[in-house]
Design a protein around this motif. Structure first.
Motif, PDB file in Angstrom:
ATOM      1  N   HIS A  68      18.543  53.361 -79.293  1.00 46.64           N
ATOM      2  CA  HIS A  68      19.827  54.073 -79.241  1.00 46.64           C
ATOM      3  C   HIS A  68      20.813  53.472 -80.242  1.00 46.64           C
ATOM      4  O   HIS A  68      21.414  54.196 -81.056  1.00 46.64           O
ATOM      5  CB  HIS A  68      20.402  53.997 -77.825  1.00 46.64           C
ATOM      6  N   TYR A  69      20.969  52.149 -80.208  1.00 46.62           N
ATOM      7  CA  TYR A  69      21.908  51.491 -81.112  1.00 46.62           C
ATOM      8  C   TYR A  69      21.375  51.441 -82.538  1.00 46.62           C
ATOM      9  O   TYR A  69      22.149  51.457 -83.502  1.00 46.62           O
ATOM     10  CB  TYR A  69      22.235  50.086 -80.608  1.00 46.62           C
ATOM     11  N   ALA A  71      19.703  53.838 -83.925  1.00 48.33           N
ATOM     12  CA  ALA A  71      20.041  55.154 -84.477  1.00 48.33           C
ATOM     13  C   ALA A  71      21.532  55.248 -84.802  1.00 48.33           C
ATOM     14  O   ALA A  71      21.925  55.818 -85.827  1.00 48.33           O
ATOM     15  CB  ALA A  71      19.646  56.251 -83.487  1.00 48.33           C
ATOM     16  N   LEU A  72      22.369  54.685 -83.928  1.00 47.64           N
ATOM     17  CA  LEU A  72      23.814  54.679 -84.180  1.00 47.64           C
ATOM     18  C   LEU A  72      24.139  53.931 -85.471  1.00 47.64           C
ATOM     19  O   LEU A  72      24.959  54.375 -86.274  1.00 47.64           O
ATOM     20  CB  LEU A  72      24.546  54.028 -83.017  1.00 47.64           C
ATOM     21  N   ALA A  73      23.508  52.781 -85.646  1.00 49.84           N
ATOM     22  CA  ALA A  73      23.756  51.961 -86.833  1.00 49.84           C
ATOM     23  C   ALA A  73      23.313  52.689 -88.096  1.00 49.84           C
ATOM     24  O   ALA A  73      24.012  52.670 -89.118  1.00 49.84           O
ATOM     25  CB  ALA A  73      23.024  50.628 -86.701  1.00 49.84           C
ATOM     26  N   TYR A  74      22.166  53.360 -88.018  1.00 49.58           N
ATOM     27  CA  TYR A  74      21.664  54.103 -89.183  1.00 49.58           C
ATOM     28  C   TYR A  74      22.598  55.252 -89.529  1.00 49.58           C
ATOM     29  O   TYR A  74      22.933  55.476 -90.698  1.00 49.58           O
ATOM     30  CB  TYR A  74      20.255  54.632 -88.912  1.00 49.58           C
ATOM     31  N   GLU A  75      23.032  55.990 -88.501  1.00 50.59           N
ATOM     32  CA  GLU A  75      23.936  57.113 -88.722  1.00 50.59           C
ATOM     33  C   GLU A  75      25.249  56.642 -89.335  1.00 50.59           C
ATOM     34  O   GLU A  75      25.793  57.262 -90.245  1.00 50.59           O
ATOM     35  CB  GLU A  75      24.191  57.828 -87.390  1.00 50.59           C
ATOM     36  N   GLN A  76      25.744  55.516 -88.825  1.00 50.55           N
ATOM     37  CA  GLN A  76      27.016  54.986 -89.335  1.00 50.55           C
ATOM     38  C   GLN A  76      26.887  54.535 -90.774  1.00 50.55           C
ATOM     39  O   GLN A  76      27.750  54.812 -91.606  1.00 50.55           O
ATOM     40  CB  GLN A  76      27.475  53.824 -88.442  1.00 50.55           C
ATOM     41  N   PHE A  77      25.796  53.832 -91.075  1.00 46.64           N
ATOM     42  CA  PHE A  77      25.585  53.360 -92.445  1.00 46.64           C
ATOM     43  C   PHE A  77      25.454  54.537 -93.412  1.00 46.64           C
ATOM     44  O   PHE A  77      26.004  54.531 -94.514  1.00 46.64           O
ATOM     45  CB  PHE A  77      24.331  52.477 -92.517  1.00 46.64           C
TER      46      PHE A  77
END
Length: 257
Positions: A68-69, A71-77
């Motif tokens: 979950h995190y 994916a969040l980190a990838y989306e944010q980057f």
């Protein structure tokens, strides 16, 4: 970004433990970096706990192990095109040298310092004297208030007036404000503060359990993180946005958001 300017050195600093300086440092740094588009760094020299460096380690562990995190980190980057801001574990003796080292390697708009709560150490005084701005969290507790006012008086009357400091401004910010308390109490305190020649920010931070909410295996909306900004649903009513905007105005930095 303000690539052509020297980075601003800023510390939420006080000698009273539990006043919220570390939490405010993380919340404001993350909001500026991940939401407002500034490039920030954090130098954690609050030995021995190094709370922000410890938080970064916990954040990274979950972000690497939890899909979950991750994916969040990838989306944010992908969206921001920028990495997480650096958190440098340091000491008061090395704080300024470490800051100069990282700002010599990349351009930063702001560098936040998490300093220990004392002014009876030469290395702490040196670090404080190199800040551009110092903001001390205060609460409507007589012990906390008196301790912080003594601290800021030393900063202003001893460190700042030596003529060899970089300090451009010192401020107080009401933190952990209980909504049930009468405003008259704060008015009385602010009269005392004004008589000492100190300045209080207009924005106050309410008391809320959300300020302790970090990344969790349960994937609850997060508030305090070095990898992500506070969740929008939790940001409402926290006054972190208003505080950040007021700080940007004080620092005379344009809004990148």
């Amino acid at each position: 970004m303000l690539m052509e300017k020297e980075p601003v050195y800023l510390a939420f600093s006080t000698q009273k433990g539990g006043a919220g300086k570390t939490t405010l440092t993380v919340l404001v740094a993350s909001y500026l970096h991940y939401v407002k588009g500034y490039d920030v760094a954090v130098v954690d020299c609050d030995y021995p706990q190094h709370s922000i460096a410890g938080m970064r380690q916990r954040d990274l562990k979950l972000a690497m192990e939890d899909n979950h995190y991750k994916a969040l980190a990838y989306e944010q980057f992908t969206r921001l095109g920028k990495k997480a801001y650096p958190v440098v574990e340091s000491s008061t003796e090395r704080a300024i040298d470490d800051a100069e080292r990282i700002t010599g390697q990349a351009a930063f708009d702001l560098v936040f310092f998490d300093l220990p709560g004392t002014v009876n150490n030469p290395s702490v005084i040196r670090a404080l004297s190199n800040m551009d701005y110092i903001i001390a969290p205060i609460s409507a507790d007589r012990v906390v208030l008196e301790s912080t006012l003594r601290y800021m008086t030393v900063v202003n009357d001893v460190i700042r007036k030596t003529g060899v400091s970089n300090i451009k401004g010192t401020y107080l910010v009401w933190n952990m404000v209980d909504g049930r308390e009468k405003s008259e109490l704060y008015e009385v305190y602010e009269q005392v503060i004004a008589e000492l020649g100190l300045h209080v920010l207009k924005t106050f931070i309410p008391d809320s359990k959300r300020f302790r909410r970090e990344l969790s295996a349960g994937h609850r909306p997060l508030f305090r993180s070095t990898l992500f900004p506070a969740d929008r649903s939790l940001l409402r009513g926290s006054n972190i946005e208003a505080l950040t905007d007021e700080v940007l105005t004080l620092l005379n930095l344009r809004d990148n958001g």
